[in-house]
Design a protein around this motif. Structure first.
Motif, PDB file in Angstrom:
ATOM      1  N   ALA A  16      22.372 -12.448  23.588  1.00 28.24           N
ATOM      2  CA  ALA A  16      22.193 -11.414  22.736  1.00 28.24           C
ATOM      3  C   ALA A  16      21.865 -11.956  21.257  1.00 28.24           C
ATOM      4  O   ALA A  16      21.069 -11.102  20.604  1.00 28.24           O
ATOM      5  CB  ALA A  16      23.378 -10.718  22.857  1.00 28.24           C
ATOM      6  N   ASP A  17      22.258 -12.934  20.872  1.00 25.24           N
ATOM      7  CA  ASP A  17      22.007 -13.338  19.335  1.00 25.24           C
ATOM      8  C   ASP A  17      20.709 -13.682  19.420  1.00 25.24           C
ATOM      9  O   ASP A  17      20.024 -13.201  18.313  1.00 25.24           O
ATOM     10  CB  ASP A  17      22.867 -14.483  19.131  1.00 25.24           C
ATOM     11  CG  ASP A  17      24.297 -14.212  18.568  1.00 25.24           C
ATOM     12  OD1 ASP A  17      24.721 -12.992  18.738  1.00 25.24           O
ATOM     13  OD2 ASP A  17      25.150 -15.074  18.572  1.00 25.24           O
ATOM     14  N   GLY A  18      20.017 -14.429  20.129  1.00 20.59           N
ATOM     15  CA  GLY A  18      18.542 -14.830  20.057  1.00 20.59           C
ATOM     16  C   GLY A  18      17.674 -13.657  20.269  1.00 20.59           C
ATOM     17  O   GLY A  18      16.615 -13.487  19.608  1.00 20.59           O
ATOM     18  N   ALA A  19      18.009 -12.499  21.130  1.00 22.13           N
ATOM     19  CA  ALA A  19      17.147 -11.415  21.461  1.00 22.13           C
ATOM     20  C   ALA A  19      17.425 -10.649  20.089  1.00 22.13           C
ATOM     21  O   ALA A  19      16.311 -10.063  19.898  1.00 22.13           O
ATOM     22  CB  ALA A  19      17.764 -10.827  22.441  1.00 22.13           C
ATOM     23  N   ALA A  20      18.389 -10.469  19.455  1.00 23.09           N
ATOM     24  CA  ALA A  20      18.468  -9.651  18.244  1.00 23.09           C
ATOM     25  C   ALA A  20      17.631 -10.295  17.312  1.00 23.09           C
ATOM     26  O   ALA A  20      17.050  -9.730  16.332  1.00 23.09           O
ATOM     27  CB  ALA A  20      20.141  -9.455  17.846  1.00 23.09           C
ATOM     28  N   ALA A  21      17.711 -11.545  16.949  1.00 21.62           N
ATOM     29  CA  ALA A  21      17.130 -12.403  16.032  1.00 21.62           C
ATOM     30  C   ALA A  21      15.537 -12.433  16.109  1.00 21.62           C
ATOM     31  O   ALA A  21      14.714 -12.035  15.258  1.00 21.62           O
ATOM     32  CB  ALA A  21      17.534 -14.057  15.954  1.00 21.62           C
ATOM     33  N   THR A  22      14.960 -12.244  17.514  1.00 18.40           N
ATOM     34  CA  THR A  22      13.537 -12.152  17.758  1.00 18.40           C
ATOM     35  C   THR A  22      13.095 -10.764  17.349  1.00 18.40           C
ATOM     36  O   THR A  22      12.265 -10.543  16.692  1.00 18.40           O
ATOM     37  CB  THR A  22      13.339 -12.549  19.108  1.00 18.40           C
ATOM     38  OG1 THR A  22      13.730 -13.935  19.520  1.00 18.40           O
ATOM     39  CG2 THR A  22      12.212 -12.501  19.572  1.00 18.40           C
ATOM     40  N   ALA A  23      13.830  -9.752  17.864  1.00 16.96           N
ATOM     41  CA  ALA A  23      13.680  -8.262  17.500  1.00 16.96           C
ATOM     42  C   ALA A  23      13.342  -8.190  16.104  1.00 16.96           C
ATOM     43  O   ALA A  23      12.443  -7.361  15.317  1.00 16.96           O
ATOM     44  CB  ALA A  23      14.576  -7.505  18.285  1.00 16.96           C
ATOM     45  N   TRP A  24      14.555  -8.602  15.377  1.00 20.33           N
ATOM     46  CA  TRP A  24      14.531  -8.552  13.862  1.00 20.33           C
ATOM     47  C   TRP A  24      13.548  -9.003  13.017  1.00 20.33           C
ATOM     48  O   TRP A  24      12.843  -8.541  12.376  1.00 20.33           O
ATOM     49  CB  TRP A  24      15.779  -9.110  13.203  1.00 20.33           C
ATOM     50  CG  TRP A  24      15.418  -9.037  11.756  1.00 20.33           C
ATOM     51  CD1 TRP A  24      15.628 -10.426  10.844  1.00 20.33           C
ATOM     52  CD2 TRP A  24      15.561  -7.960  10.934  1.00 20.33           C
ATOM     53  NE1 TRP A  24      15.514  -9.984   9.621  1.00 20.33           N
ATOM     54  CE2 TRP A  24      15.516  -8.612   9.487  1.00 20.33           C
ATOM     55  CE3 TRP A  24      15.660  -6.603  11.012  1.00 20.33           C
ATOM     56  CZ2 TRP A  24      15.363  -7.762   8.337  1.00 20.33           C
ATOM     57  CZ3 TRP A  24      15.406  -5.939  10.044  1.00 20.33           C
ATOM     58  CH2 TRP A  24      15.519  -6.346   8.444  1.00 20.33           C
ATOM     59  N   GLU A  25      12.930 -10.499  13.707  1.00 20.65           N
ATOM     60  CA  GLU A  25      11.832 -11.142  13.031  1.00 20.65           C
ATOM     61  C   GLU A  25      10.460 -10.382  13.259  1.00 20.65           C
ATOM     62  O   GLU A  25       9.670 -10.339  12.464  1.00 20.65           O
ATOM     63  CB  GLU A  25      11.782 -12.548  13.632  1.00 20.65           C
ATOM     64  CG  GLU A  25      10.734 -13.527  13.002  1.00 20.65           C
ATOM     65  CD  GLU A  25      10.847 -15.007  13.071  1.00 20.65           C
ATOM     66  OE1 GLU A  25       9.985 -15.606  13.140  1.00 20.65           O
ATOM     67  OE2 GLU A  25      12.212 -15.234  13.237  1.00 20.65           O
ATOM     68  N   GLU A  26      10.266  -9.906  14.547  1.00 20.76           N
ATOM     69  CA  GLU A  26       9.114  -9.217  14.534  1.00 20.76           C
ATOM     70  C   GLU A  26       9.010  -7.990  13.804  1.00 20.76           C
ATOM     71  O   GLU A  26       8.007  -7.476  13.143  1.00 20.76           O
ATOM     72  CB  GLU A  26       9.038  -8.561  16.248  1.00 20.76           C
ATOM     73  CG  GLU A  26       8.638  -9.779  17.034  1.00 20.76           C
ATOM     74  CD  GLU A  26       7.192 -10.332  16.670  1.00 20.76           C
ATOM     75  OE1 GLU A  26       6.274  -9.471  16.524  1.00 20.76           O
ATOM     76  OE2 GLU A  26       7.027 -11.586  16.910  1.00 20.76           O
ATOM     77  N   LEU A  27      10.325  -7.230  13.826  1.00 20.04           N
ATOM     78  CA  LEU A  27      10.338  -5.874  12.791  1.00 20.04           C
ATOM     79  C   LEU A  27       9.922  -6.385  11.343  1.00 20.04           C
ATOM     80  O   LEU A  27       9.156  -5.575  10.610  1.00 20.04           O
ATOM     81  CB  LEU A  27      11.489  -5.359  13.204  1.00 20.04           C
ATOM     82  CG  LEU A  27      11.923  -3.973  12.160  1.00 20.04           C
ATOM     83  CD1 LEU A  27      10.842  -2.932  12.485  1.00 20.04           C
ATOM     84  CD2 LEU A  27      13.453  -3.525  12.416  1.00 20.04           C
ATOM     85  N   PHE A  28      10.566  -7.214  10.939  1.00 25.33           N
ATOM     86  CA  PHE A  28      10.611  -7.946   9.495  1.00 25.33           C
ATOM     87  C   PHE A  28       9.148  -8.123   9.311  1.00 25.33           C
ATOM     88  O   PHE A  28       8.513  -7.646   8.285  1.00 25.33           O
ATOM     89  CB  PHE A  28      11.473  -8.909   9.293  1.00 25.33           C
ATOM     90  CG  PHE A  28      11.444  -9.297   7.826  1.00 25.33           C
ATOM     91  CD1 PHE A  28      12.000  -8.468   6.930  1.00 25.33           C
ATOM     92  CD2 PHE A  28      11.116 -10.467   7.579  1.00 25.33           C
ATOM     93  CE1 PHE A  28      11.892  -9.003   5.271  1.00 25.33           C
ATOM     94  CE2 PHE A  28      10.859 -10.777   6.354  1.00 25.33           C
ATOM     95  CZ  PHE A  28      11.007 -10.155   5.265  1.00 25.33           C
ATOM     96  N   ARG A  29       8.626  -8.925  10.067  1.00 25.55           N
ATOM     97  CA  ARG A  29       7.375  -9.478   9.547  1.00 25.55           C
ATOM     98  C   ARG A  29       6.118  -8.401   9.910  1.00 25.55           C
ATOM     99  O   ARG A  29       5.232  -8.261   9.215  1.00 25.55           O
ATOM    100  CB  ARG A  29       6.948 -10.420  10.623  1.00 25.55           C
ATOM    101  CG  ARG A  29       7.731 -11.800  10.315  1.00 25.55           C
ATOM    102  CD  ARG A  29       7.319 -12.998  11.204  1.00 25.55           C
ATOM    103  NE  ARG A  29       8.136 -14.077  10.948  1.00 25.55           N
ATOM    104  CZ  ARG A  29       8.092 -14.795   9.769  1.00 25.55           C
ATOM    105  NH1 ARG A  29       7.331 -14.644   8.752  1.00 25.55           N
ATOM    106  NH2 ARG A  29       9.056 -16.044   9.844  1.00 25.55           N
ATOM    107  N   ALA A  30       6.404  -7.372  10.719  1.00 30.88           N
ATOM    108  CA  ALA A  30       5.516  -6.226  10.716  1.00 30.88           C
ATOM    109  C   ALA A  30       5.657  -5.291   9.456  1.00 30.88           C
ATOM    110  O   ALA A  30       4.515  -4.977   8.815  1.00 30.88           O
ATOM    111  CB  ALA A  30       5.761  -5.360  12.099  1.00 30.88           C
TER     112      ALA A  30
END
Length: 173
Positions: A16-30
Motif C-alpha cells: 500500500a505504501d508503494g502504490a500510494a507513493a507511485t500514484a502520488w508521484e504520477e499525479l504530482f508530475r502531471a
C-alpha cells in the motif's frame, strides 16, 4: 523517489505504501507538467497565476472571505498572502474590511473590477485547461479523475497527521 527506492533494492510499488507513493508521484508530475504549460500562457500579462487563484477563490464567496480562510485554500504563506492582498487592493481588484464582530479579523472581497478581471482571465484559463487536460483524456477519464481527486482532497481532514514517533511504524530511509 522511486529511483532511490529501486537503488536500495526494494520495489516501491509493492504494498500500500508503494502504490500510494507511485500514484502520488504520477499525479504530482502531471500537475507540474500542466502548470508549466499554463504558466506560459500569455493571459498572465496583467495578473499572475497565483493572483488569479486568489481572485478565483474570492469569486466563489460573494460576501468575501476572512483572510485566514482565504489562506486555507491558497498555497501561499500568511505573510505572502497578506502582501498579495495589499497589492490586489492597490490595483483595485479586492477590498478589505474588518470582520463583523472581530476587530482583529479581516474580510477580503472582490471589487467589480476584480470580478470582471477574474471572469475575463477565467474564460481564457478554462480554454487552456480544456486544451491541455481535456485534450489528453476522454470524457469518462475526466469524470473519474474528478471523482478520485475530489475523494482524495475530501478525505484529508479525517486522516490524522503522520506520527513518525509511533512505535512499530516502519520508516523509509
Amino acid at each position: 523517489m522511486i529511483e532511490q527506492a529501486e537503488r536500495a533494492g526494494t520495489d516501491p510499488r509493492v504494498g500500500a505504501d508503494g502504490a500510494a507513493a507511485t500514484a502520488w508521484e504520477e499525479l504530482f508530475r502531471a500537475q507540474v507538467a500542466i502548470m508549466r504549460r499554463l504558466q506560459r500562457d500569455p493571459i498572465w500579462d496583467r495578473i499572475s497565476l497565483r493572483e488569479y487563484d486568489v481572485l478565483f477563490t474570492l469569486s466563489t464567496a460573494p460576501d468575501g472571505l476572512r483572510l485566514r480562510d482565504l489562506g486555507e485554500s491558497s498555497l501561499l504563506s500568511q505573510p505572502s498572502l497578506s502582501r498579495m492582498v495589499e497589492r490586489l487592493e492597490e490595483a483595485g481588484w479586492v477590498r478589505r474590511a474588518p470582520a463583523p464582530g472581530d476587530r482583529r479579523g479581516v474580510v477580503v472581497a472582490l471589487t467589480e473590477a476584480g470580478a470582471a478581471l477574474q471572469r475575463e482571465v477565467g474564460r481564457r484559463h478554462v480554454q487552456a485547461i480544456a486544451h491541455y487536460v481535456g485534450g489528453a483524456l476522454p470524457a469518462e477519464d475526466l469524470a473519474e479523475l474528478t471523482r478520485v481527486a475530489g475523494a482524495l482532497r475530501g478525505a484529508q481532514p479525517a486522516i490524522p497527521d503522520l506520527d513518525r514517533e509511533a512505535p512499530g511504524r516502519p520508516t523509509i530511509s
